[in-house]
Design a protein around this motif. Structure first.
Motif, mmCIF file in Angstrom:
data_model
loop_
_atom_site.group_PDB
_atom_site.id
_atom_site.type_symbol
_atom_site.label_atom_id
_atom_site.label_comp_id
_atom_site.label_asym_id
_atom_site.label_seq_id
_atom_site.Cartn_x
_atom_site.Cartn_y
_atom_site.Cartn_z
ATOM 1 N N GLU A 90 0.862 -1.178 0.000
ATOM 2 C CA GLU A 90 0.000 0.000 0.000
ATOM 3 C C GLU A 90 0.903 1.234 0.000
ATOM 4 O OE1 GLU A 90 -3.108 -0.019 2.970
ATOM 5 O OE2 GLU A 90 -3.155 -2.209 2.945
ATOM 6 N N LEU A 91 0.905 1.948 -1.110
ATOM 7 C CA LEU A 91 1.736 3.138 -1.259
ATOM 8 C C LEU A 91 1.209 4.281 -0.392
ATOM 9 C CD1 LEU A 91 2.034 2.975 -5.137
ATOM 10 C CD2 LEU A 91 3.766 2.255 -3.484
ATOM 11 N N ASN A 92 2.115 5.159 0.026
ATOM 12 C CA ASN A 92 1.747 6.357 0.795
ATOM 13 C C ASN A 92 0.852 6.039 1.987
ATOM 14 O OD1 ASN A 92 3.131 8.367 -0.835
ATOM 15 N ND2 ASN A 92 1.642 7.835 -2.400
ATOM 16 N N THR A 93 1.301 5.091 2.802
ATOM 17 C CA THR A 93 0.539 4.667 3.975
ATOM 18 C C THR A 93 1.361 4.959 5.225
ATOM 19 O OG1 THR A 93 -0.540 2.955 2.658
ATOM 20 C CG2 THR A 93 -0.673 2.730 5.040
ATOM 21 N N PRO A 94 1.011 6.026 5.946
ATOM 22 C CA PRO A 94 1.787 6.409 7.131
ATOM 23 C C PRO A 94 1.597 5.432 8.288
ATOM 24 C CG PRO A 94 -0.127 7.834 6.886
ATOM 25 C CD PRO A 94 -0.103 6.929 5.692
ATOM 26 N N ASN A 95 2.502 5.555 9.256
ATOM 27 C CA ASN A 95 2.431 4.774 10.489
ATOM 28 C C ASN A 95 2.798 5.698 11.641
ATOM 29 O OD1 ASN A 95 3.868 3.112 12.703
ATOM 30 N ND2 ASN A 95 2.678 1.601 11.573
ATOM 31 N N LYS A 96 2.075 5.585 12.754
ATOM 32 C CA LYS A 96 2.287 6.490 13.898
ATOM 33 C C LYS A 96 3.693 6.381 14.495
ATOM 34 C CE LYS A 96 0.456 3.441 17.496
ATOM 35 N NZ LYS A 96 1.746 3.202 18.122
ATOM 36 N N ASP A 97 4.373 5.262 14.281
ATOM 37 C CA ASP A 97 5.709 5.061 14.837
ATOM 38 C C ASP A 97 6.834 5.523 13.908
ATOM 39 O OD1 ASP A 97 4.941 3.793 17.324
ATOM 40 O OD2 ASP A 97 4.347 2.068 16.122
ATOM 41 N N ILE A 98 6.471 6.051 12.735
ATOM 42 C CA ILE A 98 7.467 6.436 11.727
ATOM 43 C C ILE A 98 7.227 7.888 11.315
ATOM 44 C CG2 ILE A 98 8.417 5.907 9.445
ATOM 45 C CD1 ILE A 98 7.220 3.019 9.895
ATOM 46 N N ASN A 99 8.244 8.714 11.426
ATOM 47 C CA ASN A 99 8.115 10.140 11.106
ATOM 48 C C ASN A 99 8.221 10.437 9.614
ATOM 49 O OD1 ASN A 99 7.764 10.921 13.798
ATOM 50 N ND2 ASN A 99 9.976 10.984 14.127
ATOM 51 N N ASP A 100 8.825 9.542 8.854
ATOM 52 C CA ASP A 100 9.022 9.780 7.421
ATOM 53 C C ASP A 100 7.676 9.850 6.699
ATOM 54 O OD1 ASP A 100 11.409 8.239 8.512
ATOM 55 O OD2 ASP A 100 12.196 8.979 6.621
ATOM 56 N N LEU A 101 7.634 10.675 5.658
ATOM 57 C CA LEU A 101 6.464 10.764 4.793
ATOM 58 C C LEU A 101 6.711 9.930 3.540
ATOM 59 C CD1 LEU A 101 5.836 14.604 5.071
ATOM 60 C CD2 LEU A 101 4.714 12.773 6.354
ATOM 61 N N ASN A 102 5.665 9.695 2.774
ATOM 62 C CA ASN A 102 5.764 8.934 1.523
ATOM 63 C C ASN A 102 6.405 7.571 1.763
ATOM 64 O OD1 ASN A 102 4.700 11.185 0.154
ATOM 65 N ND2 ASN A 102 6.738 12.043 -0.053
#
Length: 123
Positions: free
Chosen positions: A28-40
Motif C-alpha cells: 500500500e503506497l503512501n501509507t503512514p504509520n504512527k511510529d514512523i516520522n518519514d512521509l511517503n
C-alpha cells in the motif's frame, strides 16, 4: 476485496515458479504509520510464499520486486507489522535491513490480540 483492486495505492503481485503460483504480496503506497516520522512510505501488507518453496530465494525475489516498486513510486521507505512470535519472518526482515520501530496489537477478537513489531526499512 474488489474495492482494493480499484484503489491505485494498493498493489497485489503474484510470484510463479515453473508455471505454478507459489506466493503473493500486497503493498500500500503512501501509507503512514504512527511510529514512523518519514512521509511517503509504503506498507508491506502481505508477503506469503508456500512453505514448500522456502529456501529457494523466491521470497527474497518477491521482496526485492516490491522494494523496487516502492522506490519507483518515490517512496522513502517501507514498513510492516510482524507477529512477535514469528521469529522466522522477523529474522528475514532483519536480514533485509528492517529495524523494529514500534509495536501494534492485531485484534483477533474482543478478548484476544496478537502483539506485533512494527518494522521499518528506510531507503
Amino acid at each position: 476485496m474488489s474495492k482494493e483492486f480499484e484503489n491505485t495505492k494498493i498493489q497485489y503481485h503474484i510470484i510463479y515458479f515453473n508455471d505454478k503460483v507459489v506466493g503473493f504480496s500486497k503493498i500500500e503506497l503512501n501509507t503512514p504509520n504512527k511510529d514512523i516520522n518519514d512521509l511517503n512510505i509504503t506498507k508491506l501488507d502481505r508477503l506469503y510464499l508456500l512453505e514448500a518453496f522456502h529456501g529457494q530465494k523466491l521470497g527474497s525475489k518477491l521482496f526485492d520486486f516490491n522494494i523496487q516498486l516502492s522506490k519507483n513510486e518515490d517512496q522513502n521507505g517501507i514498513w510492516l507489522a510482524a507477529w512477535i512470535e514469528n521469529q522466522k519472518a522477523i529474522n528475514f526482515y532483519t536480514k533485509m535491513g528492517f529495524k523494529i520501530v514500534g509495536k501494534y496489537n492485531f485484534k483477533i477478537s474482543e478478548t484476544r490480540s496478537n502483539p506485533n513489531h512494527i518494522m521499518f526499512l528506510k531507503y
